[in-house]
Scaffold this motif. Sequence first.
Motif, PDB file in Angstrom:
ATOM      1  N   PHE A 148       1.013  -1.375  -0.064  1.00 22.67           N
ATOM      2  CA  PHE A 148      -0.118  -0.118   0.016  1.00 22.67           C
ATOM      3  C   PHE A 148       0.741   1.336  -0.081  1.00 22.67           C
ATOM      4  N   ASP A 149       0.722   2.143  -0.972  1.00 20.30           N
ATOM      5  CA  ASP A 149       1.451   3.309  -0.892  1.00 20.30           C
ATOM      6  C   ASP A 149       0.701   4.703  -0.557  1.00 20.30           C
ATOM      7  N   GLY A 150      -0.303   4.483   0.050  1.00 18.99           N
ATOM      8  CA  GLY A 150      -1.211   5.582   0.574  1.00 18.99           C
ATOM      9  C   GLY A 150      -2.313   5.862   0.085  1.00 18.99           C
ATOM     10  N   SER A 151      -2.336   5.511  -1.189  1.00 15.93           N
ATOM     11  CA  SER A 151      -3.650   5.644  -2.170  1.00 15.93           C
ATOM     12  C   SER A 151      -3.970   4.378  -2.952  1.00 15.93           C
ATOM     13  N   SER A 152      -2.947   3.501  -3.548  1.00 15.29           N
ATOM     14  CA  SER A 152      -3.253   2.381  -4.238  1.00 15.29           C
ATOM     15  C   SER A 152      -2.742   1.130  -3.456  1.00 15.29           C
ATOM     16  N   LEU A 153      -3.648   0.045  -3.642  1.00 18.15           N
ATOM     17  CA  LEU A 153      -3.241  -1.338  -2.860  1.00 18.15           C
ATOM     18  C   LEU A 153      -3.192  -2.222  -3.843  1.00 18.15           C
ATOM     19  N   LEU A 154      -1.992  -3.226  -3.819  1.00 15.58           N
ATOM     20  CA  LEU A 154      -1.674  -4.277  -4.681  1.00 15.58           C
ATOM     21  C   LEU A 154      -1.735  -5.395  -3.760  1.00 15.58           C
ATOM     22  N   LEU A 155      -2.588  -6.416  -4.360  1.00 16.95           N
ATOM     23  CA  LEU A 155      -2.917  -7.470  -3.839  1.00 16.95           C
ATOM     24  C   LEU A 155      -2.680  -8.640  -4.829  1.00 16.95           C
ATOM     25  N   PRO A 156      -2.292  -9.746  -4.226  1.00 21.06           N
ATOM     26  CA  PRO A 156      -1.811 -10.961  -5.191  1.00 21.06           C
ATOM     27  C   PRO A 156      -3.059 -11.630  -5.663  1.00 21.06           C
ATOM     28  N   HIS A 157      -4.266 -11.176  -5.149  1.00 19.94           N
ATOM     29  CA  HIS A 157      -5.538 -11.757  -5.347  1.00 19.94           C
ATOM     30  C   HIS A 157      -6.745 -10.742  -5.511  1.00 19.94           C
ATOM     31  N   LYS A 158      -7.903 -11.238  -5.899  1.00 21.22           N
ATOM     32  CA  LYS A 158      -8.996 -10.242  -6.112  1.00 21.22           C
ATOM     33  C   LYS A 158      -9.801 -10.332  -4.782  1.00 21.22           C
ATOM     34  N   LEU A 159     -10.583  -9.262  -4.491  1.00 20.52           N
ATOM     35  CA  LEU A 159     -11.468  -9.391  -3.389  1.00 20.52           C
ATOM     36  C   LEU A 159     -12.662  -9.709  -3.910  1.00 20.52           C
ATOM     37  N   LEU A 160     -13.651 -10.278  -3.268  1.00 18.68           N
ATOM     38  CA  LEU A 160     -14.874 -10.879  -3.759  1.00 18.68           C
ATOM     39  C   LEU A 160     -15.689  -9.873  -4.449  1.00 18.68           C
ATOM     40  N   LEU A 161     -15.639  -8.372  -4.104  1.00 14.65           N
ATOM     41  CA  LEU A 161     -16.549  -7.596  -4.486  1.00 14.65           C
ATOM     42  C   LEU A 161     -15.652  -6.592  -5.172  1.00 14.65           C
TER      43      LEU A 161
END
Length: 551
Positions: free
Chosen positions: A27-40
Motif C-alpha cells: 500500500f502506497d497511501g492511495s493504491s493497494l496491490l494484492l496477489p488476489h482479487k477481493l470478492l466484490l
Amino acid sequence: MPDIEDGKVRSELLLQHKAFIGECHIFDGSSLLLPHKLLLPKTELVSLLKNQVVKLTIEFISELSPNSPDCLRYYNILFRRILKQMNLKQVGRNYYNKQEATEFFDHKYNNKTYRVDAINWEDNPRTKFKKSGGAEITFVDYYREQYNTEVTDLTQPLLISKGKWKKSQQDTPHKPIMLVPELCYLTGLSDKMRKDYRVMRDLALHMRLDPERRQHELRKLMNTIQTNREVQRELQLWDLKFDTNFVSFSGRILKEVRIFQGRRAFDSHPQFADWSRETRSGPLLNVKSLDHWLILYPTRNYGAASSLVQSLRKVTPTMGIAMREAKMLEVSDTVQSYTTVLENHVSSKTQMVLCVLSSEKKDLYDGIKQYLCVKCPIPSQCVVARTLDKPQTLMTIATKIAQQMNCKMGGALWKVETGLQNAMFIGIDCFHDTVNRRKSIAGFVSSINQELTQWFSQCIFQESGQELVNGLKTCLEAALKLWCKHNQFLPQAIIVYRDGVGDGQLQALMDHEVPQIESSLRSVYPKDSGCTPVYRAEVGCCAAAFTLKAL
C-alpha cells in the motif's frame, strides 16, 4: 471518509483489516496491490481513529502483469520495506547501515535533514500549534507525549523551515515547519568542508568506489538479504527472490571523440574527461573581443579585482581575445548599490559586466543576476573575491573566467564532430519548486548550427508539479525556423534528450509529447519533401532519447 492526508495514518487504518485483505499486500497511501482479487469489485470497511469512525472504500481498478511498468512502483515499496526489516536507517530518500557506518572523527561529518530558512523570535516551546486532528498542543507537551523527550529551555526561539510539498498537496495552504533548536543539530557538509581538499579526499575514498569494490559491497548486501529470515519470509509471500549473480550484458566502447579548437585538434582523454590544459595553449574556436566592459567591486576587494584584471591581460592574448581596459567601478556590498551603479554606467555598447562579490550571499548574487538578466539584459560574470586570493591558482581561474565570458558574449571555445550531418540536438527538462510551490518550469534548448556551439532556448511555465510538457509544438517550430535562418535549410535529423522521466511515465510521455513533436515537423516541413518522422526511444538513467528523421 473523512479525508486523511497523512500516508502513515492511512496505512494504519487499512492495517486494522489485515485479516480481510491478507498479510501479503503493498500500500502506497492511495493504491493497494494484492496477489488476489477481493470478492466484490467495491468494498467498504470501517476503521477507528482515536474513537472517530473512518470509512474506507476499496475499488478494483486493474490487473497488472509482472512486467507492467506500474509494478516497478510497488516493487520499490517492497524493497524499501525489506531495507527497514534489515534495520537500515532512512535519511532523506536513501537507507544506511548504522552498524557499518564510516566515521570521520577529524572532520565531524553528518547527514542533512532540514534546511533552516528563518528564526521565529516571537514564539517559544510553550507556544501552541494545531495537530492534524485539529487539537491544540504546546511544543513541550507534543515532544513529551510523542517522543518521550523533555524540552528544558522554555524561552528559546523557534527555527522556521519552509519544507517541501508533494504534488498531491499543491492546493493546501502554506504552513512552514517549526523546529525547537534544542532538539536540532547541524548536519551535512558546510561550505568550509566542501572547500577543504583533505575532507573531500577522505570522503571520496568511501563514496567513489571502483567497480571491484562496488561489486564487493553489493555482494555483501545480497548476502545479508539472503540470510535474513524476516526478509526471506516477506519475499516468499510474493513468490519473489533475488538472483545471486550480477546481470551480465555486452557493452561497447564508444569511439574516442576529437576536440577541435581553432586549427588545432586534440583528444578528450575519456578516462579522465578533462582537456582543460590543452585549451589554454592556443586560440579559441570563435573569439569575441572585449571592447566595452565594466568591473564592479566592493571597496575592500579592490586588490582582488586588480589582480584579476592583471591575470586576464596575461591569459587572453594566447586565447586570441583582444581585451581593452575595463571601466572599474566601486560599489558597497548591497544589491541596491550594484544596480544603481549599473543604471548610471551601462550603455548600449556594454558587452560584459564582471561583478566581484565579497561573499557567497545568495540574495546578493540573485539580485544582481535578476537585474542583468531581466531588467537590463547584458552578459555578466560573477566571481567571489576569496577565490582570487590564492596566487598559485589565479592564472587558472582567470583562464576559466575569460572562457566563460567569451561564451556568454556569443563566442565558442571548441567543437566536436558527432559524425551526423545536418542534425539538430534538443534537450528538455522540468524544474519543480518544491519549497515555494510556484509553477513548474520546463526548459527547452536546441542547437542552431552544425558545430553545436550556438543554441536556442525557451522556458514553458506549467502547473506546479507537472512533469509532462505542454507547448512543445511552439518551441520546436521556433527552433526549426531559427535553424533554417542560420543554415538556409532544415535539419535532416533531430535527436531529443528528455531528462527527468521515471520508468512509470515513459508511456505517458510517448503518448503526450511525441505527437507534439510529430505535429511540429508536419507543419514546418513541406508536404512534398518526403520527410516522415520516425522515433526510437532509448531509455537511460532517468532519460529518454527520441530520434525523428527526415527520410
